[in-house]
Design a protein around this motif. Structure first.
Motif, PDB file in Angstrom:
ATOM      1  N   ASN A 127     -69.206  30.928 -59.870  1.00  0.00           N
ATOM      2  CA  ASN A 127     -69.720  29.614 -60.272  1.00  0.00           C
ATOM      3  C   ASN A 127     -69.711  29.452 -61.791  1.00  0.00           C
ATOM      4  O   ASN A 127     -69.432  28.366 -62.313  1.00  0.00           O
ATOM      5  CB  ASN A 127     -71.135  29.413 -59.727  1.00  0.00           C
TER       6      ASN A 127
ATOM      7  N   SER B 141     -64.002  24.265 -65.987  1.00  0.00           N
ATOM      8  CA  SER B 141     -64.157  22.807 -65.911  1.00  0.00           C
ATOM      9  C   SER B 141     -64.486  22.223 -67.278  1.00  0.00           C
ATOM     10  O   SER B 141     -63.985  21.151 -67.650  1.00  0.00           O
ATOM     11  CB  SER B 141     -65.261  22.449 -64.910  1.00  0.00           C
TER      12      SER B 141
ATOM     13  N   SER C  86     -59.706  23.564 -58.793  1.00  0.00           N
ATOM     14  CA  SER C  86     -59.754  23.057 -57.418  1.00  0.00           C
ATOM     15  C   SER C  86     -59.776  24.199 -56.413  1.00  0.00           C
ATOM     16  O   SER C  86     -60.482  24.145 -55.395  1.00  0.00           O
ATOM     17  CB  SER C  86     -58.549  22.145 -57.147  1.00  0.00           C
TER      18      SER C  86
ATOM     19  N   ARG D 206     -63.261  25.697 -56.382  1.00  0.00           N
ATOM     20  CA  ARG D 206     -64.188  24.820 -55.649  1.00  0.00           C
ATOM     21  C   ARG D 206     -63.989  24.958 -54.146  1.00  0.00           C
ATOM     22  O   ARG D 206     -64.957  24.981 -53.375  1.00  0.00           O
ATOM     23  CB  ARG D 206     -63.976  23.363 -56.070  1.00  0.00           C
ATOM     24  N   CYS D 207     -62.739  25.040 -53.743  1.00  0.00           N
ATOM     25  CA  CYS D 207     -62.426  25.170 -52.316  1.00  0.00           C
ATOM     26  C   CYS D 207     -63.001  26.466 -51.751  1.00  0.00           C
ATOM     27  O   CYS D 207     -63.634  26.474 -50.686  1.00  0.00           O
ATOM     28  CB  CYS D 207     -60.913  25.122 -52.123  1.00  0.00           C
TER      29      CYS D 207
ATOM     30  N   SER E  92     -65.435  28.308 -53.083  1.00  0.00           N
ATOM     31  CA  SER E  92     -66.899  28.286 -53.204  1.00  0.00           C
ATOM     32  C   SER E  92     -67.547  27.469 -52.096  1.00  0.00           C
ATOM     33  O   SER E  92     -68.622  27.822 -51.592  1.00  0.00           O
ATOM     34  CB  SER E  92     -67.311  27.717 -54.565  1.00  0.00           C
ATOM     35  N   SER E  93     -66.913  26.376 -51.719  1.00  0.00           N
ATOM     36  CA  SER E  93     -67.481  25.521 -50.675  1.00  0.00           C
ATOM     37  C   SER E  93     -67.305  26.115 -49.284  1.00  0.00           C
ATOM     38  O   SER E  93     -68.045  25.788 -48.357  1.00  0.00           O
ATOM     39  CB  SER E  93     -66.837  24.132 -50.722  1.00  0.00           C
ATOM     40  N   SER E  94     -66.326  27.010 -49.147  1.00  0.00           N
ATOM     41  CA  SER E  94     -66.047  27.617 -47.841  1.00  0.00           C
ATOM     42  C   SER E  94     -66.825  28.910 -47.631  1.00  0.00           C
ATOM     43  O   SER E  94     -67.128  29.286 -46.498  1.00  0.00           O
ATOM     44  CB  SER E  94     -64.545  27.906 -47.702  1.00  0.00           C
TER      45      SER E  94
ATOM     46  N   ILE F  14     -70.267  30.811 -48.728  1.00  0.00           N
ATOM     47  CA  ILE F  14     -71.571  30.538 -49.343  1.00  0.00           C
ATOM     48  C   ILE F  14     -71.968  31.617 -50.336  1.00  0.00           C
ATOM     49  O   ILE F  14     -72.440  31.336 -51.429  1.00  0.00           O
ATOM     50  CB  ILE F  14     -72.659  30.396 -48.251  1.00  0.00           C
TER      51      ILE F  14
ATOM     52  N   ASN G 214     -71.912  34.228 -53.232  1.00  0.00           N
ATOM     53  CA  ASN G 214     -71.147  34.321 -54.474  1.00  0.00           C
ATOM     54  C   ASN G 214     -70.236  35.544 -54.497  1.00  0.00           C
ATOM     55  O   ASN G 214     -69.070  35.453 -54.879  1.00  0.00           O
ATOM     56  CB  ASN G 214     -72.098  34.373 -55.677  1.00  0.00           C
TER      57      ASN G 214
ATOM     58  N   ALA H 161     -67.309  35.023 -52.158  1.00  0.00           N
ATOM     59  CA  ALA H 161     -66.403  34.010 -52.703  1.00  0.00           C
ATOM     60  C   ALA H 161     -65.576  34.599 -53.838  1.00  0.00           C
ATOM     61  O   ALA H 161     -64.366  34.360 -53.940  1.00  0.00           O
ATOM     62  CB  ALA H 161     -67.203  32.806 -53.198  1.00  0.00           C
TER      63      ALA H 161
END
Length: 205
Positions: free
Chosen positions: A142, A149, A174, A177-178, A180-182, A184, A186, A189
């Motif tokens: 993150n 970003s 991107s 983000r993909c 990280s969103s898939s 949970i 850290n 990911a």
């Protein structure tokens, strides 16, 4: 004048690195270049903030080697990098050679940048970030996304620089983000991201 600017904005980069970044334009005297940037202080602050963000994922020495070293005057010998862009000055024109390129071509001529040296630095900064070495040293996905970003946004806000490989960094954001969103957790990911790059997935960038 430059020191006052650095102090006023509480900049964390070393004065030596900032001076190197701002003064290595062989067509313009260092003092004139720095004065020009200070007059256009918004652009100067954005530039410094971009490199200041970068030292949150890489040390200053590496940043200096990657961004500043691939630059020189053409002397019939081309020592190009196998990972980064090389900037050469030949007959009063700047040429930006892609990684591994050993021949100067008209297509490589830089004509649209306010400062070809800084343009090259920014593009090499992106190449450095989108690299498996950075991934393997990362401990927080993150935080990495936040840094990347922020660098993207600051580059987009620059008025005088094209940074033609910016889309590579935006695609990288991107991807993070993909993942990280898939995933949970850290750590998981981050592991997925690192494995992706260790399998040479970075070549798509």
């Amino acid at each position: 004048m430059l020191l006052l600017f650095i102090t006023e904005h509480k900049i964390q980069l070393s004065i030596d690195l900032i001076f190197e970044l701002l003064s290595k334009n062989l067509k313009i005297k260092s003092v004139d270049r720095i004065i020009h940037l200070i007059i256009h202080h918004t652009e100067l602050l954005l530039l410094i903030q971009i490199f200041e963000s970068a030292i949150e994922v890489v040390d200053e020495q590496t940043l200096r080697q990657v961004c500043i070293t691939p630059f020189g005057i053409y002397d019939n010998n081309i020592h190009s990098s196998d990972q980064f862009y090389t900037l050469l000055l030949k007959e009063n024109f700047f040429y930006q050679l892609p990684s591994g390129e050993t021949e100067i071509k008209d297509d490589f001529k830089l004509t649209c940048s306010d400062d070809p040296f800084l343009e090259n630095c920014l593009m090499n900064l992106i190449e450095m970030i989108v690299n498996s070495k950075i991934m393997n040293s990362c401990t927080n996905i993150n935080h990495l996304l936040f840094i990347c970003s922020r660098i993207c946004q600051n580059i987009l806000n620059l008025l005088q620089y094209g940074v033609n490989n910016l889309e590579k960094l935006r695609s990288f954001c991107s991807l993070i983000r993909c993942i990280s969103s898939s995933v949970i957790d850290n750590d998981n990911a981050l592991s997925v991201l690192q494995q992706t790059f260790n399998y040479d997935f970075e070549c798509i960038f």
